[in-house]
Design an enzyme around this catalytic site. Structure first.
Site, PDB file in Angstrom:
ATOM      1  N   SER A  60       0.840  -1.192   0.000  1.00 18.64           N
ATOM      2  CA  SER A  60       0.000   0.000   0.000  1.00 18.64           C
ATOM      3  C   SER A  60       0.878   1.246   0.000  1.00 18.64           C
ATOM      4  O   SER A  60       1.884   1.311   0.707  1.00 18.64           O
ATOM      5  CB  SER A  60      -0.952  -0.004   1.197  1.00 18.64           C
ATOM      6  OG  SER A  60      -0.252  -0.179   2.410  1.00 18.64           O
TER       7      SER A  60
ATOM      8  N   GLY B 292      -0.362   4.656   0.230  1.00 22.63           N
ATOM      9  CA  GLY B 292      -1.065   5.864   0.634  1.00 22.63           C
ATOM     10  C   GLY B 292      -1.879   6.452  -0.506  1.00 22.63           C
ATOM     11  O   GLY B 292      -2.655   5.745  -1.164  1.00 22.63           O
ATOM     12  N   ALA B 293      -1.674   7.743  -0.779  1.00 14.09           N
ATOM     13  CA  ALA B 293      -2.453   8.430  -1.821  1.00 14.09           C
ATOM     14  C   ALA B 293      -2.193   7.863  -3.211  1.00 14.09           C
ATOM     15  O   ALA B 293      -3.010   8.050  -4.120  1.00 14.09           O
ATOM     16  CB  ALA B 293      -2.133   9.920  -1.802  1.00 14.09           C
TER      17      ALA B 293
ATOM     18  N   GLY C 288      -2.178   4.723  -3.899  1.00 15.87           N
ATOM     19  CA  GLY C 288      -2.919   3.474  -4.053  1.00 15.87           C
ATOM     20  C   GLY C 288      -2.126   2.276  -3.583  1.00 15.87           C
ATOM     21  O   GLY C 288      -1.629   2.245  -2.463  1.00 15.87           O
TER      22      GLY C 288
ATOM     23  N   GLY D  33      -5.697   0.600   5.789  1.00 12.50           N
ATOM     24  CA  GLY D  33      -4.954  -0.580   5.349  1.00 12.50           C
ATOM     25  C   GLY D  33      -5.621  -1.870   5.775  1.00 12.50           C
ATOM     26  O   GLY D  33      -5.559  -2.881   5.066  1.00 12.50           O
ATOM     27  N   ASP D  34      -6.291  -1.847   6.921  1.00  8.42           N
ATOM     28  CA  ASP D  34      -6.993  -3.036   7.400  1.00  8.42           C
ATOM     29  C   ASP D  34      -8.216  -3.332   6.540  1.00  8.42           C
ATOM     30  O   ASP D  34      -8.577  -4.495   6.337  1.00  8.42           O
ATOM     31  CB  ASP D  34      -7.403  -2.843   8.860  1.00  8.42           C
ATOM     32  CG  ASP D  34      -6.216  -2.482   9.734  1.00  8.42           C
ATOM     33  OD1 ASP D  34      -5.128  -3.046   9.504  1.00  8.42           O
ATOM     34  OD2 ASP D  34      -6.368  -1.639  10.625  1.00  8.42           O
TER      35      ASP D  34
END
Length: 317
Positions: free
Chosen positions: A224, A226-227, A229, A255-256
């Site tokens: 992952s 963040g912004a 993707g 993220g979960d």
């Protein structure tokens, strides 16, 4: 009814979120409490799986009054909670959101200390749960007293029952866990950089990192970003899923949410190309719906706005 997914949270928390406008360290700040939520990465995965109407059983360790509150909150939502009670007190994690400066500050407590007999009790409980489960999700940090290879021990335990594992951890727990060959790992950018000792600047960097992490033991890797993707790598392809640009509130649990979507997709037999847009959209949607003009946007709408592109690499095998 499909067999349930088992989520393990070794170091749960009662998440307290407050809002402070123009938050300033070393000064008196006036806050308003937004929520108390049962937290910890595995518990967050269980909550989102429940929202997706997929059967889930949350287990791990709980202690003290805060542990009772967490178990009660999960049960009130209809989530099966089957935890080992340990001595001490479950930690409180404080999240301070400043909507003016658009910042989020976390103050996390250490939590309880786990004894050897607690570890044995959890393994015994998992033997019973794994006999009727579809997938094992291992997420989050480890409290004091838990050896760094304990996730690897649980991955092997699942394999003896024919149950594959999804791992979302960092540091020593991720390194040892990879050696046990989980089905999927989902590090974030920082966790992948720390594991490999190299920086990730672009999705192409993330794809190369994903290949290296696969070679360390995982069948599938989702990093992952963040912004930006997320980038997913399996034995056949590397894909970049880019979410829409949105102003978001708290990113706690985003993220979960991705892990929950990926876990359900594995259980339903879907491939990475099919599920990656939903996984990325779920994380973005969870953050966006908390605040801002996009809080009423539907998950289905956001999925349609995610762009998925192949990344050329020397080898994804």
């Amino acid at each position: 009814m499909p067999a349930p997914i088992i989520t393990v949270t070794l170091n749960p928390a009662l998440d307290k979120t407050v809002v402070i406008e123009n938050f300033e360290p070393a000064k008196t700040n006036r806050s308003r409490v937004v929520s108390y939520e049962p937290g910890g990465k595995g518990i967050n995965v269980a909550k989102f799986l429940h929202e997706l109407n997929y059967p889930v059983i949350a287990t791990g360790f709980l202690a003290g009054h805060n542990g009772i509150l967490i178990k009660k909150a999960l049960q009130e939502r209809g989530i099966l909670a089957d935890f080992i009670a340990v001595e001490g007190e479950t930690r409180i994690n404080l999240k301070v959101i400043d909507p003016v400066k658009n910042t989020e500050t976390e103050i996390n407590e250490n939590g309880f200390i786990v004894k050897k007999e607690d570890l044995t009790a959890l393994e015994q409980k998992l033997d019973a749960l794994l006999a009727r489960s579809r997938l094992l999700v291992l997420s989050g940090s480890m409290p004091a007293g838990v050896p760094g290879d304990f996730y690897a021990t649980l991955i092997h335990q699942g394999q003896r029952h024919g149950v594959a594992a999804v791992l979302d951890a960092e540091g020593e727990a991720l390194e040892h866990g990879l050696a046990a060959r989980p089905l999927l790992v989902k590090p974030n950018k920082y966790e992948a950089e720390t594991l490999l000792g190299e920086q990730i600047f672009t999705p192409e960097d993330a794809a190369r990192a994903g290949i290296k992490i696969r070679q360390a033991g995982a069948e599938m890797v989702v990093i992952s970003l963040g912004a930006l993707g997320a980038v997913a790598v399996d034995g056949h392809q590397a894909l970049w899923a880019q979410p829409p640009r949105l102003a978001v509130g708290s990113t706690v649990g985003a993220g979960d949410a991705m892990v929950a979507v990926l876990a359900r997709a594995i259980c339903e037999g879907n491939g990475l190309a099919e599920v990656l847009p939903l996984a990325v959209a779920a994380g973005t949607w969870l953050a966006a719906r908390r605040t801002g003009p996009q809080k009423s946007i539907s998950l289905e709408t956001m999925v349609r706005q995610v762009q998925v592109m192949p990344i050329k690499t020397r080898s994804a095998r």
